[in-house]
Design an enzyme around this catalytic site. Structure first.
Site: not given
Ligand code: NAD
Length: 543
Positions: A267-268, A271-272, A289
């Site tokens: 994810g982002s 949040v990561g 990731e």
């Molecule tokens: P996001 O960070 O908004 O959400 C990712 C996940 O985190 C979701 O399942 C969400 O419900 C969960 N989440 C949100 N808040 C949380 C918390 N406080 N605790 C635990 N879980 C929580 O990301 P998104 O908008 O769904 O995806 C886009 C992002 O993902 C972009 O930044 C993209 O670059 C990244 N991404 C990275 C890779 C990689 O392999 N590096 C691959 C795909 C996407």
């Protein structure tokens, strides 16, 4: 120099937005959902721990192409999260003793079951996430491919035997299953990212529990059903591959739970960072990731006939919503005007519209928030004195059915400054906005490539082997994926996938990534009646 280039004219429309009128599901959506037995309208159970359930607040799955509601999906209450995790642990305790090649046979059956549904699942990815159908199919192909890979891996997850310095001793490095692996995934690869994790985690003997993005629950339900049928047919506890739909609260509950041995988070960066700290706080294991901010560098000797279409795909494909999307383009000053002119023309020919229709190259953005982020990025370029050479506005397709979709024009921007520390360059905008700058020396371009916080993917376009040596060597690109004459996006499953720095250092998929899904034991075995100490240490009571 680039500032003098004029944008090629393009007719664009403002997005007409309104509350979608209540109406029956479109036939394009109902055909796809019914092929996967997903009931439209009523609440679809979004929790699977051997049984389907979930009584938490429902999620609404929206179609980004039309704005219509596809289905409502039940989520897990905090108690249901806890129960699902406990069931995962119970499932792990029996699954871990199954011989790895036998686990591989289960993965082979999952692969077969998925491969019969490639078309239906690919269409669902396109419907719910918004990527064009060929990319949806490719994503499902990826889960099939990684299953193939994991079947082979199940016979090759080898440890090692190490020479001991002590007579009659041997040291073994032994991989054993880790426990419960939670996969928290992003919206943009609603099938493949889980596939990368599930296949390796299952081969390694873990129970895996998936918390998908709250905006792509139907993809997760469809995949989990296929996997669950295979497990149940083989008499295996379905909680070996559980599913917990929900939003942030559910994610937090999973991340903080001591019942979860590893959190694999995609994810982002924002949040990561929270997830990484929360897992570290309880000394759990995490695999991150996160966001990418990927650059392509074009040298004067680049093979332009392949550089141009590859950069177009990497920048515009998936509507700029791949972690590996090219967001920064560095052009050598000598070829910048001609390259940009050709790229602008190519942008003009990109067909925008329904991602399910053959020939469409650019579907909608996934959400309205993404549209706002796109607009904010373009305003930031303009207000700082930069130029928009293509796109820069919202787009309304001609079809009435698509009026409430999240369509934007693919955009080429030339920010006023090429300082990579500025927000325009250093932050990931998850939309099809390509920022362009010129350079004179390769070293300068490499420095700009490396100057951002993220480190996922990068590509150099050149035929000069000396440039290649610099690029892939110690003074070269600092990203996890370093390509030459290949775009930043579109990785294969064979190599380990992942990025460095604020992208999180995680590795998934191929290569040695499986080694993250096991716990390693260094086992020293003494085959003798003596007990010598290492390093010649003496600890003798008789002396
Ligand atoms: P996001 O960070 O908004 O959400 C990712 C996940 O985190 C979701 O399942 C969400 O419900 C969960 N989440 C949100 N808040 C949380 C918390 N406080 N605790 C635990 N879980 C929580 O990301 P998104 O908008 O769904 O995806 C886009 C992002 O993902 C972009 O930044 C993209 O670059 C990244 N991404 C990275 C890779 C990689 O392999 N590096 C691959 C795909 C996407």
């Amino acid at each position: 120099m680039l500032n003098s280039l004029r944008p090629v004219a393009r007719t664009h429309h403002s997005l007409r937005r309104g509350i979608p009128a209540a109406r029956a599901l479109s036939s394009r959506a109902s055909t796809i959902l019914s092929a996967l037995r997903i009931p439209a309208g009523g609440d679809v159970p979004g929790v699977y721990d051997g049984q389907w359930g979930g009584t938490g607040e429902p999620l609404v799955s929206l179609c980004p192409s039309t704005g219509e509601t596809l289905a409502r999906v039940t989520t897990a209450t905090p108690q249901e999260v806890q129960t699902a995790l406990e069931k995962s642990r119970q499932a792990y305790v029996s699954f871990r003793t199954m011989p790895a090649p036998r686990r591989g046979e289960i993965i082979r059956q999952i692969r077969e079951a998925l491969s019969t549904k490639i078309d239906a699942l690919g269409a669902l990815v396109s419907l719910e996430m918004g990527k064009i159908k060929t990319e949806g199919l490719g994503e499902v192909q990826e889960i099939v491919d990684i299953c193939d890979y994991a079947v082979g891996l199940s016979r090759m997850m080898n440890g090692s035997v190490i020479s001991s310095e002590r007579p009659g001793h041997s040291i073994l490095e032994v991989p054993n299953p880790l426990g419960v692996v939670a996969v928290l995934s992003a919206f943009n690869f609603p099938v493949a990212v889980y596939g990368w994790n599930l296949a390796l985690s299952m081969a390694a003997g873990n129970a895996t529990v998936w918390k998908p993005s709250p905006s792509t629950p139907l993809c997760a339900i469809a995949v989990t059903r296929i996997v669950a049928e295979v497990l149940e047919k083989n008499g295996i506890n379905g909680a070996v591959a559980g599913l917990i739909c929900g939003g942030k609260d559910v994610g937090e509950g999973i991340v903080k739970s001591p019942d979860v041995d590893m959190v694999s988070f995609t994810g982002s960066e924002a949040v990561g960072k929270i997830v990484g700290k929360a897992v570290q706080d309880r000394f759990g294991k995490s695999l991150l990731e996160l966001g990418g901010n990927n650059a392509a560098i074009v040298m004067p000797d680049a093979p332009m006939h392949i550089a141009l279409p590859s950069i177009l795909f990497s920048a515009v494909g998936t509507a700029g919503q791949r972690c590996t999307t090219t967001r920064r383009l560095y052009l050598h000053r000598s070829i910048a005007p001609s390259f940009i002119e050709r790229l602008q023309r190519a942008y003009e020919t990109v067909k925008i519209g329904d991602p399910l229709v053959a020939g469409t190259l650019l579907g909608p953005l996934h959400t309205q928030t993404a549209v706002q982020n796109y607009q904010a990025a373009i305003s930031a370029v303009r207000s700082a004195g930069g130029e928009i050479l293509a796109g820069g506005t919202l787009h309304t397709p001609a079809s009435a059915e698509l009026q409430n979709g999240n369509y934007v024009l693919p955009t080429i921007a030339v920010p006023a400054s090429s300082d990579p520390k500025q927000d325009i360059w250093s932050k990931e905008t998850f939309a099809p906005v390509l920022n362009v700058a010129v350079f004179d020396e390769l070293e300068e371009a490499i420095a700009m490539n490396n100057a951002v916080p993220q480190g996922l993917s990068s590509s150099l376009w050149t035929r000069d082997v000396r440039n290649v040596g610099k690029w892939i060597g110690p003074a070269g690109s600092d990203t996890g994926i370093v390509n030459v004459n290949a775009g930043t996006s579109g990785a294969e499953i064979g190599a380990a996938f992942g990025g460095n720095k604020s992208t999180g250092w995680g590795r998934e998929s191929g290569g040695d990534a499986w080694k993250q899904y096991v716990r390693w034991s260094a086992c020293t075995i003494n085959f003798t009646d003596e007990a010598p100490l290492a390093q010649g240490v003496s600890f003798d009571l008789d002396k």
